[in-house]
Design a protein around this motif. Structure first.
Motif, short mmCIF file in Angstrom:
data_model
loop_
_atom_site.label_atom_id
_atom_site.label_comp_id
_atom_site.label_asym_id
_atom_site.label_seq_id
_atom_site.Cartn_x
_atom_site.Cartn_y
_atom_site.Cartn_z
N ILE A 118 0.84 -1.20 0.00
CA ILE A 118 0.00 0.00 0.00
C ILE A 118 0.87 1.25 0.00
N ALA A 119 1.86 1.27 0.89
CA ALA A 119 2.74 2.43 0.99
C ALA A 119 3.52 2.65 -0.31
N PHE A 120 3.97 1.56 -0.92
CA PHE A 120 4.73 1.67 -2.17
C PHE A 120 3.86 2.27 -3.27
N TYR A 121 2.63 1.80 -3.37
CA TYR A 121 1.74 2.30 -4.42
C TYR A 121 1.41 3.77 -4.22
N VAL A 122 1.14 4.16 -2.98
CA VAL A 122 0.70 5.52 -2.72
C VAL A 122 1.87 6.50 -2.73
N PHE A 123 2.91 6.20 -1.94
CA PHE A 123 3.99 7.17 -1.76
C PHE A 123 5.07 7.08 -2.83
N TYR A 125 5.01 5.14 -5.94
CA TYR A 125 4.52 5.21 -7.32
C TYR A 125 3.70 6.47 -7.57
N THR A 126 2.58 6.65 -6.83
CA THR A 126 1.65 7.74 -7.12
C THR A 126 2.26 9.12 -6.89
N MET A 127 2.88 9.31 -5.74
CA MET A 127 3.35 10.65 -5.38
C MET A 127 4.74 10.98 -5.93
N TRP A 128 5.60 9.97 -6.06
CA TRP A 128 6.99 10.25 -6.43
C TRP A 128 7.28 9.91 -7.89
N LEU A 129 7.09 8.65 -8.28
CA LEU A 129 7.51 8.20 -9.59
C LEU A 129 6.63 8.71 -10.73
N GLN A 135 10.02 6.16 -16.25
CA GLN A 135 10.26 4.83 -15.69
C GLN A 135 9.30 4.51 -14.56
N ASN A 136 8.26 5.34 -14.42
CA ASN A 136 7.31 5.16 -13.32
C ASN A 136 6.70 3.77 -13.31
N ILE A 137 6.35 3.26 -14.48
CA ILE A 137 5.71 1.95 -14.57
C ILE A 137 6.71 0.83 -14.30
N VAL A 138 7.95 1.01 -14.73
CA VAL A 138 8.97 -0.03 -14.55
C VAL A 138 9.21 -0.26 -13.06
N ILE A 139 9.51 0.81 -12.35
CA ILE A 139 9.79 0.67 -10.91
C ILE A 139 8.49 0.45 -10.13
N GLY A 140 7.47 1.19 -10.53
CA GLY A 140 6.20 1.10 -9.83
C GLY A 140 5.49 -0.22 -9.99
N ALA A 192 -2.36 15.89 -19.13
CA ALA A 192 -2.26 15.93 -17.67
C ALA A 192 -0.83 16.17 -17.19
N GLY A 193 0.14 16.22 -18.13
CA GLY A 193 1.53 16.45 -17.75
C GLY A 193 2.20 15.27 -17.09
N ILE A 194 1.70 14.06 -17.36
CA ILE A 194 2.29 12.85 -16.80
C ILE A 194 3.32 12.31 -17.78
N PRO A 195 4.58 12.14 -17.38
CA PRO A 195 5.65 11.76 -18.31
C PRO A 195 5.68 10.26 -18.64
#
Length: 293
Positions: A118-123, A125-129, A135-140, A192-195
């Motif tokens: 839960i923490a990984f997904y929220v903090f 992936y969602t907030m940081w990556l 590479q958000n999807i790769v690490i996330g 939306a400015g999402i890279p």
């Protein structure tokens, strides 16, 4: 503003939730040993509530971005059907309760893994990556790969080689799955400015990366049988299913940007990728039961 129950359900991302619960259940059913059905149900409920809580917190944080994308503009928050505070309280409540339920019903290792997911997904992936790197999807991808570990740990109290192999299968499955989606909703992410990778690096690079990660995913898919963790039921299913996946990924990778309106191969790959995980995880359970018979 009182929230409608259907909007609360929508916050949990039900379609994603179905796959998360299924792979968590398969991790539990494939584990050696036994768990009381009521406790097993509580563990699966914990996974479902945890995933739903994480989804709600994701939508709480991304409400402003969701408003800028056609695909998400009708979600409860951007559509104005719910206060952001309601989504925040709902997400936090579900998340905390899910961890406590899992810990009390099974063990605190399973609960701890759920809390980390839960923490990984929220903090992470969602907030940081997600807003910072393509590479958000790769690490996330790790966020969605925890359920087999949780299901297995709920039964055994430890982490074995098979759930670890399944973790990496989901981890390497995530990039081609989401990049296929991002190809046909690229303008949404751009607005939306999402890279996401197609926005930052272009479609050609994204298509090549889909094929590259599909090849890594194929190795991960065959690892359980190559390591002797599963038998031929899983091995044959994984081989055939992965060859179909690879053929679709190859078709997507060979396409160019000359016909952006025609995204049928990308949509087929995205839809099949969901079915692919259902099939492979179902085969893991079937294989374990055949071996135990």
């Amino acid at each position: 503003m009182p929230a409608d129950w259907r909007d609360l359900v929508a916050l949990t991302k039900p379609r994603v939730l179905t796959l998360v619960v299924f792979i968590g259940l398969c991790g539990m059913l494939a584990a050696p040993g036994h768990i009381h059905p009521i406790l097993g149900f509580a563990a699966i409920l914990g996974i479902a509530l945890g995933a739903g809580g994480a989804g709600a917190l994701n939508q709480w944080y991304e409400a402003d971005r969701d408003l800028l994308m056609k695909r998400t503009a009708n979600r409860p928050l951007p559509a104005g059907r719910m206060l952001r505070e309601t989504a925040l309280h709902f997400g936090v409540g579900l998340s905390v309760f899910s961890v406590l339920l899992t810990g009390l019903a099974t063990n605190w290792l399973a609960a701890g893994i759920l809390a980390v997911s839960i923490a990984f997904y929220v903090f992470v992936y969602t907030m940081w990556l997600k807003p910072r790197t393509p590479q958000n999807i790769v690490i996330g991808g790790a966020a969605g790969a925890f359920p087999p570990l949780i299901g297995w740990a709920a039964v055994t109290g430890d982490i074995g080689m098979l759930p670890l192999a399944l973790f990496f299968l989901v981890f390497f499955w995530t990039p081609p799955h989401f990049w296929a989606l991002s190809l046909f909703v690229r303008m949404d992410y751009a607005n939306a400015g999402i890279p996401m990778l197609p926005v930052v690096a272009g479609e050609v690079v994204t298509r090549r990366q889909i094929l590259f990660y599909t090849s890594i995913m194929g190795v991960a898919a065959m690892a359980p049988v190559l390591l002797g963790l599963t038998g031929l039921v899983y091995g044959i299913t994984a081989l055939v299913g992965t060859l179909v996946f690879a053929a679709m990924a190859l078709q997507v990778s060979l396409r160019r940007e000359d016909d952006p309106a025609n995204m049928k191969p990308e949509r087929r790959l995205f839809k099949y990728s969901m079915l692919y995980l259902f099939i492979l995880f179902g085969a893991v359970v079937a294989d374990r039961w055949v071996l135990a018979a």
